[in-house]
Design an enzyme around this catalytic site. Structure first.
Site, PDB file in Angstrom:
ATOM      1  N   ASP A   8       7.120   2.595  -2.606  1.00  0.00           N
ATOM      2  CA  ASP A   8       6.462   1.981  -3.752  1.00  0.00           C
ATOM      3  C   ASP A   8       6.469   2.870  -4.993  1.00  0.00           C
ATOM      4  O   ASP A   8       5.944   3.988  -4.975  1.00  0.00           O
ATOM      5  CB  ASP A   8       5.003   1.660  -3.412  1.00  0.00           C
ATOM      6  CG  ASP A   8       4.853   0.858  -2.135  1.00  0.00           C
ATOM      7  OD1 ASP A   8       5.562   1.152  -1.155  1.00  0.00           O
ATOM      8  OD2 ASP A   8       4.004  -0.047  -2.098  1.00  0.00           O
ATOM      9  N   GLU A  39       6.230  -2.905  -6.624  1.00  0.00           N
ATOM     10  CA  GLU A  39       5.036  -3.700  -6.922  1.00  0.00           C
ATOM     11  C   GLU A  39       3.913  -2.934  -7.608  1.00  0.00           C
ATOM     12  O   GLU A  39       2.989  -3.544  -8.134  1.00  0.00           O
ATOM     13  CB  GLU A  39       4.495  -4.365  -5.652  1.00  0.00           C
ATOM     14  CG  GLU A  39       3.742  -3.452  -4.727  1.00  0.00           C
ATOM     15  CD  GLU A  39       2.522  -4.152  -4.133  1.00  0.00           C
ATOM     16  OE1 GLU A  39       2.284  -5.324  -4.433  1.00  0.00           O
ATOM     17  OE2 GLU A  39       1.802  -3.486  -3.388  1.00  0.00           O
ATOM     18  N   ASN A  40       4.002  -1.603  -7.637  1.00  0.00           N
ATOM     19  CA  ASN A  40       2.978  -0.802  -8.308  1.00  0.00           C
ATOM     20  C   ASN A  40       3.495  -0.134  -9.579  1.00  0.00           C
ATOM     21  O   ASN A  40       2.895   0.822 -10.067  1.00  0.00           O
ATOM     22  CB  ASN A  40       2.416   0.262  -7.367  1.00  0.00           C
ATOM     23  CG  ASN A  40       1.645  -0.320  -6.206  1.00  0.00           C
ATOM     24  OD1 ASN A  40       2.015  -0.133  -5.053  1.00  0.00           O
ATOM     25  ND2 ASN A  40       0.573  -1.034  -6.488  1.00  0.00           N
ATOM     26  N   ASN A  66       1.523  -7.412  -2.250  1.00  0.00           N
ATOM     27  CA  ASN A  66       0.273  -8.139  -2.505  1.00  0.00           C
ATOM     28  C   ASN A  66      -0.085  -8.201  -3.986  1.00  0.00           C
ATOM     29  O   ASN A  66      -0.877  -9.052  -4.400  1.00  0.00           O
ATOM     30  CB  ASN A  66      -0.890  -7.516  -1.717  1.00  0.00           C
ATOM     31  CG  ASN A  66      -1.073  -6.038  -1.990  1.00  0.00           C
ATOM     32  OD1 ASN A  66      -0.155  -5.248  -1.783  1.00  0.00           O
ATOM     33  ND2 ASN A  66      -2.256  -5.658  -2.431  1.00  0.00           N
ATOM     34  N   HIS A  67       0.528  -7.334  -4.814  1.00  0.00           N
ATOM     35  CA  HIS A  67       0.274  -7.365  -6.260  1.00  0.00           C
ATOM     36  C   HIS A  67       1.369  -8.113  -7.027  1.00  0.00           C
ATOM     37  O   HIS A  67       1.479  -7.968  -8.253  1.00  0.00           O
ATOM     38  CB  HIS A  67       0.163  -5.941  -6.811  1.00  0.00           C
ATOM     39  CG  HIS A  67      -1.002  -5.165  -6.283  1.00  0.00           C
ATOM     40  ND1 HIS A  67      -2.287  -5.661  -6.284  1.00  0.00           N
ATOM     41  CD2 HIS A  67      -1.068  -3.918  -5.734  1.00  0.00           C
ATOM     42  CE1 HIS A  67      -3.100  -4.758  -5.762  1.00  0.00           C
ATOM     43  NE2 HIS A  67      -2.389  -3.702  -5.416  1.00  0.00           N
ATOM     44  N   HIS A 151       5.315  -5.335   4.485  1.00  0.00           N
ATOM     45  CA  HIS A 151       4.348  -4.804   3.523  1.00  0.00           C
ATOM     46  C   HIS A 151       2.950  -5.065   4.088  1.00  0.00           C
ATOM     47  O   HIS A 151       2.437  -6.181   4.009  1.00  0.00           O
ATOM     48  CB  HIS A 151       4.532  -5.509   2.175  1.00  0.00           C
ATOM     49  CG  HIS A 151       3.834  -4.846   1.038  1.00  0.00           C
ATOM     50  ND1 HIS A 151       4.359  -3.758   0.381  1.00  0.00           N
ATOM     51  CD2 HIS A 151       2.655  -5.115   0.432  1.00  0.00           C
ATOM     52  CE1 HIS A 151       3.538  -3.383  -0.581  1.00  0.00           C
ATOM     53  NE2 HIS A 151       2.496  -4.189  -0.563  1.00  0.00           N
ATOM     54  N   HIS A 176       3.455  -0.222   1.473  1.00  0.00           N
ATOM     55  CA  HIS A 176       2.099  -0.579   1.041  1.00  0.00           C
ATOM     56  C   HIS A 176       1.118   0.568   1.109  1.00  0.00           C
ATOM     57  O   HIS A 176       0.296   0.723   0.215  1.00  0.00           O
ATOM     58  CB  HIS A 176       1.535  -1.769   1.817  1.00  0.00           C
ATOM     59  CG  HIS A 176       0.125  -2.131   1.414  1.00  0.00           C
ATOM     60  ND1 HIS A 176      -0.174  -2.619   0.152  1.00  0.00           N
ATOM     61  CD2 HIS A 176      -1.059  -2.075   2.091  1.00  0.00           C
ATOM     62  CE1 HIS A 176      -1.479  -2.853   0.082  1.00  0.00           C
ATOM     63  NE2 HIS A 176      -2.031  -2.521   1.224  1.00  0.00           N
ATOM     64  N   HIS A 178       1.687   3.837   1.058  1.00  0.00           N
ATOM     65  CA  HIS A 178       2.091   4.952   0.188  1.00  0.00           C
ATOM     66  C   HIS A 178       2.134   6.305   0.883  1.00  0.00           C
ATOM     67  O   HIS A 178       2.394   7.320   0.218  1.00  0.00           O
ATOM     68  CB  HIS A 178       1.164   5.070  -1.036  1.00  0.00           C
ATOM     69  CG  HIS A 178       1.244   3.925  -1.983  1.00  0.00           C
ATOM     70  ND1 HIS A 178       0.877   4.030  -3.321  1.00  0.00           N
ATOM     71  CD2 HIS A 178       1.624   2.635  -1.824  1.00  0.00           C
ATOM     72  CE1 HIS A 178       1.030   2.861  -3.917  1.00  0.00           C
ATOM     73  NE2 HIS A 178       1.482   1.993  -3.010  1.00  0.00           N
TER      74      HIS A 178
END
Length: 263
Positions: A8, A39-40, A66-67, A151, A176, A178
């Site tokens: 991520d 996603e981050n 999820n984001h 994830h 997810h 990290h």
């Protein structure tokens, strides 16, 4: 075939790290295809500009999580670009796609699908195990090699998916949390596996966030928005060595590269 999966990308420091390191890592590992979880990139979510930057850095495919929809301007981008994936077990009317078949540099047809876990994710996506079955069944004969990104928060759910798909796909890897795990291996039936490949972002941080802010949150003292930590960064991931003949994995290697962002 060598598949490189990058953890991520977190905020601007992670994005800068990817921009500076990814092509070098791709070249030195001999990777034929690179998947980056983005996603981050905005802290939570990703913008079209950030996605373009990750592609320009050398990614062949971006995965989310999820984001996915935290930045609403990404929605048209998801509909227009088949090289960015959201979890396949989101509701079927969700914008974007959860899997795709891509041609590698050697001409092999690579099926990549992403699933999101249900343990402690605060909402109810479809069953990821049943969704995996459906994707593999419906795409049978259309691909040479298959890879699954899971994830998820729970290590047990990721491990279970690794065994569930063992021998059916070349690789299952987790994102997810990290934090890279120490279980990179080839499962008994030939699927490469690692519970979490880690992140790309500030090294001295809590999941990319300033450590003092995370401590304050757990103490109950936090009064400000999370900010990315300063200082050295790291790019973490995993390299899968895949046999094109069998479509299974010969070996898995964790990768980790350091980078000092420009002032």
């Amino acid at each position: 075939m060598k598949l490189l999966a990058i953890g991520d990308v977190v905020s601007n420091p992670g994005l800068q790290t990817a921009e500076r390191l990814l092509r070098r890592v791709k070249k030195e590992t001999g990777a034929d295809f690179v998947i980056v979880n983005g996603e981050n990139a905005s802290g939570v979510g990703i913008t079209p500009r950030q996605a373009d930057a990750i592609f320009a850095a050398g990614a062949d495919l971006i995965t989310l999580g999820n984001h996915t929809y935290r930045r609403q301007n990404i929605v048209p981008y998801l509909e227009e670009n088949r090289y960015i994936l959201r979890p396949a077990n989101f509701a079927p009317q969700s914008p974007g796609e959860g899997f795709g078949i891509y041609e590698t540099r050697a001409g092999w047809r690579l099926l990549v699908f992403e699933l999101i876990g249900r343990c402690d994710m605060q909402y109810g996506p479809d069953n990821p195990f049943l969704r995996a079955d459906r994707i593999l069944r419906e795409q049978e004969g259309r691909y040479d090699i298959a890879v699954c990104e899971m994830h998820a928060s729970a290590t047990s759910e990721k491990l279970a998916m690794g065994y569930y798909l063992d021998g059916r796909v070349a690789a299952v890897y987790g994102t997810h949390t990290h934090v890279p795990t120490a279980d990179a291996r080839v499962n008994p039936k030939g699927t490469g596996y690692i519970t979490d490949i880690g992140m790309t972002g500030p090294k001295w941080s809590v999941l990319g966030v300033r450590a003092e802010q995370s401590v304050a949150m757990f103490r109950g003292d936090l009064t400000s928005r999370f900010e990315p930590a300063d200082g050295p960064c790291v790019m973490q991931g995993a390299l899968f060595d895949i046999d094109e003949g069998s479509g299974l994995c010969r070996g898995v290697q964790r990768i980790e590269w350091d980078y000092l962002p420009e002032a």
